[in-house]
Design an enzyme around this catalytic site. Sequence first.
Site, short mmCIF file in Angstrom:
data_model
loop_
_atom_site.label_atom_id
_atom_site.label_comp_id
_atom_site.label_asym_id
_atom_site.label_seq_id
_atom_site.Cartn_x
_atom_site.Cartn_y
_atom_site.Cartn_z
CB VAL A 46 -0.99 0.00 1.19
CG1 VAL A 46 -1.84 1.26 1.19
CG2 VAL A 46 -1.88 -1.24 1.13
CB CYS A 47 4.00 2.18 1.76
SG CYS A 47 3.40 2.04 3.46
#
Length: 164
Positions: A46-47
């Site tokens: 997600v980052c």
Amino acid sequence: MVDTGDTAPDFTAPLANGDVDSITLSEELGDGPIVLAFFPGAFTSVCTTEMCSFQDQLSEFEDVGATVYGVSRDTPFTLNEFRDQNDLSFGLISDLNKEIIDAYGVEMDFDDLGVYGVAKRSVFVVDADGEVTYAWVSDDPGVEPDYDEVREAAAEAEAVEAAD
């Protein structure tokens, strides 16, 4: 936790920008809004998606006078490799000692992984006077910010500055 209307906590930290320099928030103010996008860790799914989304929309942020920085506890060397592998052209701030995370009140733990003291996924827009004009903090690390909302907040901060 820092909120809209607060003075943004100042900091000096390593900046991964292809090299390793130093950045002091108060010295960056005055050239338009600053977007501080905190993320838990480089090279996580997600980052990576979040930072690549900021990169994909970077010209739109620049069009409204905003400068984007990512912020995580990763070392500046890790962040430079992360920048290189994902073709990121904006700077990433290394908060290895967790001072910025603590000042902004965005610490979280992944107890099940034994990982403690990383940044909650959060975004702050700081105007040219050092005031936080937008604050978004997620307790769910799998949720990305609303990039349009962040850009609109940066545009509003720039418009207020231009009117002054």
